[in-house]
Design a protein around this motif. Structure first.
Motif, PDB file in Angstrom:
ATOM      1  N   UNK A   1       4.128 -46.653  -4.129  1.00  0.00           N
ATOM      2  CA  UNK A   1       4.059 -45.663  -5.209  1.00  0.00           C
ATOM      3  C   UNK A   1       3.489 -44.343  -4.696  1.00  0.00           C
ATOM      4  N   UNK A   2       2.509 -44.421  -3.799  1.00  0.00           N
ATOM      5  CA  UNK A   2       1.959 -43.190  -3.208  1.00  0.00           C
ATOM      6  C   UNK A   2       3.029 -42.456  -2.414  1.00  0.00           C
ATOM      7  N   UNK A   3       3.820 -43.201  -1.654  1.00  0.00           N
ATOM      8  CA  UNK A   3       4.898 -42.599  -0.866  1.00  0.00           C
ATOM      9  C   UNK A   3       5.941 -41.987  -1.810  1.00  0.00           C
ATOM     10  N   UNK A   4       6.342 -42.738  -2.824  1.00  0.00           N
ATOM     11  CA  UNK A   4       7.331 -42.248  -3.786  1.00  0.00           C
ATOM     12  C   UNK A   4       6.852 -40.953  -4.442  1.00  0.00           C
ATOM     13  N   UNK A   5       5.610 -40.959  -4.927  1.00  0.00           N
ATOM     14  CA  UNK A   5       5.080 -39.782  -5.610  1.00  0.00           C
ATOM     15  C   UNK A   5       4.896 -38.607  -4.655  1.00  0.00           C
ATOM     16  N   UNK A   6       4.540 -38.880  -3.418  1.00  0.00           N
ATOM     17  CA  UNK A   6       4.408 -37.812  -2.418  1.00  0.00           C
ATOM     18  C   UNK A   6       5.746 -37.089  -2.261  1.00  0.00           C
ATOM     19  N   UNK A   7       6.815 -37.862  -2.130  1.00  0.00           N
ATOM     20  CA  UNK A   7       8.151 -37.277  -1.963  1.00  0.00           C
ATOM     21  C   UNK A   7       8.592 -36.558  -3.241  1.00  0.00           C
ATOM     22  N   UNK A   8       8.419 -37.215  -4.379  1.00  0.00           N
ATOM     23  CA  UNK A   8       8.822 -36.601  -5.653  1.00  0.00           C
ATOM     24  C   UNK A   8       8.046 -35.319  -5.917  1.00  0.00           C
ATOM     25  N   UNK A   9       6.764 -35.309  -5.569  1.00  0.00           N
ATOM     26  CA  UNK A   9       5.926 -34.132  -5.793  1.00  0.00           C
ATOM     27  C   UNK A   9       6.302 -32.971  -4.883  1.00  0.00           C
TER      28      UNK A   9
ATOM     29  N   UNK B   1       9.394 -32.244  -4.200  1.00  0.00           N
ATOM     30  CA  UNK B   1      10.580 -31.692  -4.858  1.00  0.00           C
ATOM     31  C   UNK B   1      10.194 -30.990  -6.158  1.00  0.00           C
ATOM     32  N   UNK B   2       9.317 -31.626  -6.922  1.00  0.00           N
ATOM     33  CA  UNK B   2       8.864 -31.100  -8.215  1.00  0.00           C
ATOM     34  C   UNK B   2       7.343 -31.274  -8.273  1.00  0.00           C
ATOM     35  N   UNK B   3       6.579 -30.211  -8.034  1.00  0.00           N
ATOM     36  CA  UNK B   3       5.113 -30.340  -7.986  1.00  0.00           C
ATOM     37  C   UNK B   3       4.534 -31.078  -9.201  1.00  0.00           C
ATOM     38  N   UNK B   4       3.645 -32.030  -8.918  1.00  0.00           N
ATOM     39  CA  UNK B   4       2.996 -32.868  -9.938  1.00  0.00           C
ATOM     40  C   UNK B   4       3.986 -33.701 -10.754  1.00  0.00           C
ATOM     41  N   UNK B   5       5.108 -34.034 -10.143  1.00  0.00           N
ATOM     42  CA  UNK B   5       6.149 -34.763 -10.859  1.00  0.00           C
ATOM     43  C   UNK B   5       5.646 -36.068 -11.469  1.00  0.00           C
ATOM     44  N   UNK B   6       5.007 -36.886 -10.662  1.00  0.00           N
ATOM     45  CA  UNK B   6       4.568 -38.193 -11.157  1.00  0.00           C
ATOM     46  C   UNK B   6       3.526 -38.042 -12.267  1.00  0.00           C
TER      47      UNK B   6
ATOM     48  N   UNK C   1       5.685 -45.171 -13.984  1.00  0.00           N
ATOM     49  CA  UNK C   1       5.102 -46.437 -13.527  1.00  0.00           C
ATOM     50  C   UNK C   1       4.301 -46.239 -12.244  1.00  0.00           C
ATOM     51  N   UNK C   2       4.851 -45.500 -11.298  1.00  0.00           N
ATOM     52  CA  UNK C   2       4.157 -45.255 -10.030  1.00  0.00           C
ATOM     53  C   UNK C   2       2.887 -44.431 -10.233  1.00  0.00           C
ATOM     54  N   UNK C   3       2.949 -43.439 -11.095  1.00  0.00           N
ATOM     55  CA  UNK C   3       1.774 -42.594 -11.323  1.00  0.00           C
ATOM     56  C   UNK C   3       0.610 -43.395 -11.885  1.00  0.00           C
TER      57      UNK C   3
END
Length: 69
Positions: free
Chosen positions: A44-52, A54-59, A33-35
């Motif tokens: 969503x940008x903050x969430x994806x920044x953090x997730x990425x 941990x796991x590159x290109x996660x979102x 959803x955020x991506x």
């Protein structure tokens, strides 16, 4: 059933529950959803920044084109 697969499926279901609580599609993850709205949603940008981190290109990898918006 493989224990690793069980816990992975459990994490995905919790993620989908979180998205549903946030008034999203119950079959879509928060990452997907955020991506999809990353350009217009600061959180969503903050969430994806953090997730990425941990796991590159996660979102981007999480996008489910057949679910949600």
């Amino acid at each position: 059933m493989n224990l690793h697969k069980y816990f992975w499926n459990l994490l995905i279901s919790i993620d989908q529950l979180g998205n549903t609580i946030l008034v999203g599609d119950p079959d879509e993850t928060i990452s997907s959803r955020c991506a999809k709205v990353i350009k217009t949603c600061y959180l969503c940008r903050v969430f994806c920044y953090i997730a990425d981190k941990i796991d590159p290109n996660h979102c981007e990898k999480s996008i489910e084109h057949d679910e949600g918006i």
